[in-house]
Design a protein around this motif. Structure first.
Motif, PDB file in Angstrom:
ATOM      1  N   ASP A 117     -19.804   2.907  -3.704  1.00  0.00           N
ATOM      2  CA  ASP A 117     -19.291   2.276  -2.615  1.00  0.00           C
ATOM      3  C   ASP A 117     -20.278   1.161  -2.083  1.00  0.00           C
ATOM      4  N   GLN A 133     -16.144   8.032  -5.433  1.00  0.00           N
ATOM      5  CA  GLN A 133     -16.839   7.073  -4.840  1.00  0.00           C
ATOM      6  C   GLN A 133     -17.992   7.741  -3.862  1.00  0.00           C
ATOM      7  N   THR A 138     -18.854   6.355  -8.664  1.00  0.00           N
ATOM      8  CA  THR A 138     -18.824   4.713  -8.507  1.00  0.00           C
ATOM      9  C   THR A 138     -19.369   4.505  -7.363  1.00  0.00           C
TER      10      THR A 138
END
Length: 109
Positions: free
Chosen positions: A29, A5, A27
């Motif tokens: 957050d 993240q 990815t």
């Protein structure tokens, strides 16, 4: 394929994966997205004899490329010779902050 993240990215922290896993997924957050600006990533690959490659680097620029959304709240009907207000208070910008409200009368009877 390792996935990390954005809020867990730390400068100089190594993230390893065994071959043939050559992909790193980052990815975002939504509560703590990456700030706008330039980021530099480095890759070193290791062969079966334990030899390290020279580092390869890439710069990625995180840019605010999303236009803000204008929202007008206004009465649908106003009495003759009565004051009224238009509000842009619910307008939003996901990637930053609103800095100006520009109003224009575009039609008359």
């Amino acid at each position: 394929m390792p996935t990390i993240q954005s809020s867990d990215l730390i400068v100089n922290q190594k993230i390893s994966a065994a071959a043939p896993d050559a992909l790193l997924n980052i990815t975002i957050d939504s509560q703590s997205p990456l700030q706008t600006g330039s980021y530099e990533f480095q890759l070193v690959v290791v062969d079966d004899s334990g030899n390290n490659s020279n580092p390869a680097t890439v710069k990625i620029t995180i840019a605010d490329d999303q236009a803000p959304t204008a929202v007008i709240d206004a009465p649908s009907r106003v009495g003759f010779a009565k004051d009224f207000s238009l509000s842009g208070q619910r307008s939003i910008d996901i990637g930053g902050e609103l800095t100006k409200f520009v109003w224009t009368l575009i039609k008359t009877p």
